[in-house]
Enzyme design. Structure first.
Site, PDB file in Angstrom:
ATOM      1  CG  ASP A  45      47.099  55.507  33.007  1.00 13.65           C
ATOM      2  OD1 ASP A  45      47.952  55.062  32.226  1.00 13.65           O
ATOM      3  OD2 ASP A  45      46.265  56.384  32.699  1.00 13.65           O
ATOM      4  CE1 TYR A  73      39.531  52.500  31.199  1.00  9.47           C
ATOM      5  CE2 TYR A  73      38.427  52.886  29.088  1.00  9.47           C
ATOM      6  CZ  TYR A  73      39.504  52.393  29.810  1.00  9.47           C
ATOM      7  OH  TYR A  73      40.547  51.795  29.153  1.00  9.47           O
ATOM      8  CG  ASP A  87      46.795  60.945  36.017  1.00  7.15           C
ATOM      9  OD1 ASP A  87      47.706  61.708  36.393  1.00  7.15           O
ATOM     10  OD2 ASP A  87      46.980  59.743  35.755  1.00  7.15           O
ATOM     11  NE  ARG A 183      46.333  59.100  31.407  1.00  7.66           N
ATOM     12  CZ  ARG A 183      47.588  59.120  30.966  1.00  7.66           C
ATOM     13  NH1 ARG A 183      48.402  60.120  31.313  1.00  7.66           N
ATOM     14  NH2 ARG A 183      48.045  58.164  30.194  1.00  7.66           N
TER      15      ARG A 183
END
Length: 305
Positions: A45, A73, A87, A183
């Protein structure tokens, strides 16, 4: 018109900065190395940072072959609100009180640890998932609602790193299967806890065997160009996770023309990376006593170590 040969072929890992798309990274790599054939594996993203594997020249053919089945992550979850995009880029749609117990590190750590396992996950409305040929984010931007089906994903590891009581945030490390949306993890966890949540910071720390330590920054690449890529390129055989077999001089002509060669003890059905002089020349498969061609690279992919 025949495509001109690439100046060189290699895989490079970029530490993507925030504020640009994965396609923006590809465009900047093209300009930095003077090569039109550039692509990437595993979209990030725009707000996210971290590991993005980029293929240059013939190495673009590898991008669809890379499994990169597990990704890591470092994420920060903002408690107390949901957004349109799940987000911080989206507009807040709902808010909720954050119970004091959720800002206790022990309680937060237990909730994060409980994430480990398989889940049926619905992707975010703003995602690249395609429904009847239409991207979910295109429909979302048009104010339409697509019915996104849940997909089975796996969270292999989840560890709380820090709680910030003043900001009402959790920082955590995640090890997840390919196709998992962080997310969606934040959204679903917030709903389960009754406090609502979204991602406010996200960094990809690894993709398959490629880690942040393997990455170069875009500014480094733009300063160093093709020379830096040759110095810092990834070993394509290691990234593929295949056994390597160095070609003999007698085999080069046969391999170049796609003629089968002796398997030399390779187990039936096994795929191998054929190498020559520090380059990846092809990916072949054992069929009985011979190796047969799956993919050849007319211009060897650099970086085999």
């Amino acid at each position: 018109m025949a495509r001109r040969p690439s100046a060189f072929s290699a895989l490079i890992a970029i530490d993507k900065p925030a504020g640009c798309t994965s396609h923006d990274v590809v465009s900047r790599v093209r300009r930095a190395v003077g090569e039109k054939r550039v692509g990437h594996a595993g979209t990030l993203d725009p707000a996210a940072t971290g590991v993005l594997v980029v293929g240059i020249g013939q190495a673009t053919k590898l991008l669809g072959l890379l499994t990169l089945d597990r990704k890591g992550y470092r994420a920060t979850f903002q408690l107390g609100a949901e957004t349109t995009t799940d987000d911080a880029e989206g507009e807040i749609t709902r808010t909720a009180e954050v119970a004091a117990e959720l800002l206790d590190p022990a309680r937060a750590a237990a909730a994060v640890a409980a994430l480990v396992g398989e889940h049926d996950q619905v992707p975010p409305s703003f995602s690249a998932v395609s429904v009847n040929g239409r991207r979910a984010y295109d429909a979302a931007r048009a104010g339409e609602a697509l019915e996104l089906k849940a997909r089975r994903v796996c969270i292999y590891g989840a560890e709380l790193k820090r709680v910030d009581p003043e900001a009402c945030t959790w920082e955590l490390d995640l090890d997840v299967s390919k196709g998992t949306y962080v997310r969606s993890i934040a959204r679903d966890l917030g709903r389960d806890l009754g406090c609502l949540a979204h991602v406010c910071a996200l960094e990809r720390t690894f993709a398959g065997p490629v880690t942040l330590a393997d990455c170069v920054s875009l500014s480094e690449l733009e300063a160093g160009g093709a020379e830096l890529v040759r110095e810092r390129c990834l070993d394509p055989v290691a990234v593929l996770g295949l056994p390597a077999r160095e070609l003999s001089l007698d085999e080069i002509a046969d391999v170049s023309n796609g003629r089968r060669i002796d398997a030399a003890g390779v187990a039936h059905g096994t795929r191998v990376a054929l190498t020559l002089g520090g380059g990846l020349a092809g990916i072949w498969r054992c069929d009985g006593r011979h190796l047969v061609c799956e993919t050849n690279f007319p211009q060897a992919i650099e970086g085999v170590r």
